[in-house]
Write an enzyme that holds these catalytic residues in place. Structure first.
Site, PDB file in Angstrom:
ATOM      1  N   ASP A 177       6.933   0.714 -13.060  1.00 43.30           N
ATOM      2  CA  ASP A 177       6.420   1.553 -11.972  1.00 43.30           C
ATOM      3  C   ASP A 177       5.358   2.531 -12.475  1.00 43.30           C
ATOM      4  OD1 ASP A 177       7.806   0.509  -9.843  1.00 43.30           O
ATOM      5  OD2 ASP A 177       9.386   2.036  -9.842  1.00 43.30           O
ATOM      6  N   GLU A 223       3.898  -5.573 -12.098  1.00 41.51           N
ATOM      7  CA  GLU A 223       4.322  -6.830 -12.717  1.00 41.51           C
ATOM      8  C   GLU A 223       3.632  -7.042 -14.060  1.00 41.51           C
ATOM      9  OE1 GLU A 223       6.871  -7.957 -11.651  1.00 41.51           O
ATOM     10  OE2 GLU A 223       6.909  -7.251  -9.577  1.00 41.51           O
TER      11      GLU A 223
END
Length: 652
Positions: A564, A501
């Site tokens: 990611d 995030e």
């Protein structure tokens, strides 16, 4: 417009490769292969695995609690939660729903039947907007992406029948098959509303014609993935000139109770061509589209027969074998309207303060890891690095659940059956209240305390316009996080989620927003060019990988892949900083959280529209980019997981 970067939208699983493997040949299968042999997808769901299984567990807890609340309402001390329980009871009263049949929908549908021309539509346009009726546009109030201290009106395009524009291409067999399912369902539903076969068929074909007329002017999912391009400001006076056949000049000020100086068009091409759709010749097909859309939208609130029938198309898209049972349906409906309220209850009941403090500490640790990595970055100038660190210092952290829910929830009132209420009209009124609350924001300061996700959702997100990260209580459990797991396992799970995030603040979209959430350029020209070169390498790394009978679209999934990669890399560094470091446990849990098994239909759907890569690829390809993965498991160029060093992609 959805610009929240969520951790996972749904998931896709390769059910054809359900066998064990050496970690050196396939990390994902070595961890999840045995599980995949026996894992079953629930009949009323489209996936099983890490996220899905946790969601089932959370839902089961709340199903039990709502049953207790129905049996003894005195257990509910929160007056707003009490309204959610009342809606749950109303939704579960299928005896009344079956007895009422289509009667609750007749008044609202009669108003639509009375529309005879575009002039009639314009005369009632403000009312139609306030009622949320299907129109050839959609509006909503959101923060100004270039000045997030104020709200602006965003004007968006209508939804399509099929999941994406690409499904309408002539050689798309999925599109043809799904349109066939939708057509049959729509005709069958209309017949339940007293249309005969010929009238129902005619109405549905006209609705499809209007839907088809929209397709050439809207973007597909790949184009929408670059959401900063949805910010297109227009002076309101100039906007109303684009489609004079619709009386925006009167309706929008009436809805907002003020005249906006400017509006944001998410897709200008569509609105520049709107007058081609809003013509005297098109009115009959538009009205048919309007009626069919509205009739279908009522089915989930009427009889059991219509609930089952009206969900046919949705189940065909996702590959679900059956609809959720009545108890789950009633809970999900109540949760949908009172999500933050139910999420707050879940967090207060099942989420401990020790976990909140521990996760908050992990987040701060991860932010510090990011700062150190930026300070030592070799391809950014000092000016850009300094501004990136300012952005990190201003990230707002939200863990667990909000201490207070938004004031609008206090306005949501449910009329019970004894008070003359019925499920459809109660929910229509709830929707009006929520819509009016959204429109009223246009003259209010931006609420930065709002939570982007409720506490009972198994997910996480970053919002670039608020520069905040949200970790709901429901995801803060094993395998993502547990006080019983090692620090390395937790870093491979929730740690990588946290860093994922944070990485969204610096992905191909988030990098265009500053520390206040404003869309301004804070990069030097050379630095951003270097960044784009690296993102291009990530696009190429994933583009074309075969999966579920199709291929990955590297451009569609780039923002999530950047997150990611950054998330795994930074979590790995944090894990290595702990005394009890166990990198085998770290990578094993990383693969474990992406455990997924999905229906073929859902896998194919997500490959077309989802900005996330399939779970097995998230696990494997990102691990291949980490040098420590090779040394941890003694992987050589003779092994299946080997990726030559020069091909490994690392951005953050």
């Amino acid at each position: 417009m959805n610009k929240n970067h969520v951790l996972v939208r749904g998931g896709a699983g390769d059910t054809t490769a359900a066998e064990s493997a050496r970690v050196q040949d396939n990390l994902y299968l070595s961890v999840n292969g045995e599980w995949a042999k026996t894992a079953e997808i629930p009949a009323d769901r489209s996936t099983a695995g890490g996220f899905a299984d946790l969601s089932v567990g959370v839902e089961n807890l709340l199903l039990d609690d709502f049953e207790k609340f129905r049996e003894d309402p005195s257990q509910v001390t929160d007056p707003i939660l009490r309204e959610a329980v009342k809606l749950n009871q109303l939704a579960l009263d299928f005896k009344k729903r079956d007895a009422d049949g289509t009667e609750p929908a007749k008044e609202a549908l009669a108003k639509l039947a009375d529309l005879k021309s575009w002039s009639d539509v314009n005369a009632k346009l403000a009312e139609l907007i306030e009622d949320g009726i299907a129109l050839p546009f959609d509006i909503g109030v959101e923060p100004d992406m270039k000045n997030t201290a104020q709200y602006l009106l965003y004007i968006d395009v209508p939804g399509l029948i099929l999941p994406d524009k690409t499904y309408y291409v002539e050689d798309n067999e999925n599109g043809k098959q799904l349109m066939g399912v939708w057509t049959k369902m729509a005709i069958d539903v209309l017949k339940k509303f007293d249309f005969d076969e010929a009238a129902a068929t005619d109405l549905v074909e006209k609705a499809k014609a209007f839907d088809a007329s929209i397709v050439p002017f809207v973007k597909n999912s790949e184009e929408l993935a670059d959401y900063t391009k949805q910010y297109n400001p227009y002076d309101f006076a100039d906007f109303v000139k684009l489609a004079p056949a619709l009386d925006f000049a009167t309706a929008i000020p009436a809805v907002l109770q003020s005249t906006p100086e400017k509006v944001i068009l998410t897709q200008p091409k569509y609105f520049e061509n709107l007058d081609k759709l809003v013509t005297d010749e098109s009115f009959d097909s538009f009205k048919a589209w309007l009626q069919v859309e509205e009739i279908l939208s009522t089915t989930g609130y009427l009889s059991e027969e219509l609930r089952q029938l009206g969900g046919t198309y949705g189940r065909a898209i996702s590959g679900q074998k059956e609809a959720p049972n009545q108890v789950k349906h009633a809970y999900r409906l109540a949760n949908g309207f009172f999500s933050d309220v139910v999420g707050k209850y879940y967090g207060e009941t099942y989420f401990g303060d020790a976990a909140r403090q521990d996760v908050t500490k992990m987040i701060k640790t991860m932010i510090n890891v990011y700062k150190n990595r930026l300070a030592n970055n070799s391809w950014l100038s000092q000016d850009t690095k300094d501004k990136a660190i300012v952005k990190l210092n201003n990230i707002v952290i939200k863990v667990g659940y909000p201490d207070q829910v938004r004031a609008v929830y206090g306005k949501l009132k449910v009329k019970t059956a004894a008070e003359g209420g019925d499920l459809l009209n109660d929910t229509l009124e709830l929707q009006r209240v929520l819509r009016a609350d959204n429109f009223s924001k246009i003259n209010q300061p931006v609420d930065r305390t709002r939570w982007a996700m409720p506490g009972n959702l198994v997910n996480a997100c970053y919002d670039p316009s608020f520069n905040d990260i949200t970790f709901p209580a429901a995801i803060l459990q094993a395998p993502f996080y547990s006080l019983e797991q090692s620090s390395s396992e937790n870093y491979g799970g929730i740690g990588a989620v946290i860093a994922h995030e944070i990485s969204h603040a610096f992905d191909n979209n988030g990098a265009k927003f500053d520390e206040k959430g404003n869309m301004v350029n804070w990069w030097t020209k050379d630095d951003y060019a270097a960044f784009e070169t690296r993102t291009k390498a990530m696009i190429e790394e994933f583009d074309g990988i075969p999966y579920a009978g199709s291929k990955v679209n590297g451009k569609l999934v780039i923002s999530e892949n950047v997150a990611d990669g950054g998330g795994l890399s930074c979590a790995l560094e944090a894990a290595k900083g702990e005394e009890d470091v166990d990198l085998a446990g770290f990578f094993t849990n990383w693969a474990n959280v992406w455990r997924i098994k999905a229906t073929k239909e859902y896998s194919q759907l997500l490959l077309s529209i989802d900005v996330h890569s399939p779970g097995p690829l998230r696990a494997n390809v990102q691990a291949q980019n980490m040098d420590d993965f090779y040394t941890t498991f003694n992987i050589t160029d003779k092994d299946g997981m080997w990726l030559a060093p020069e091909k490994r992609v690392n951005i953050w």
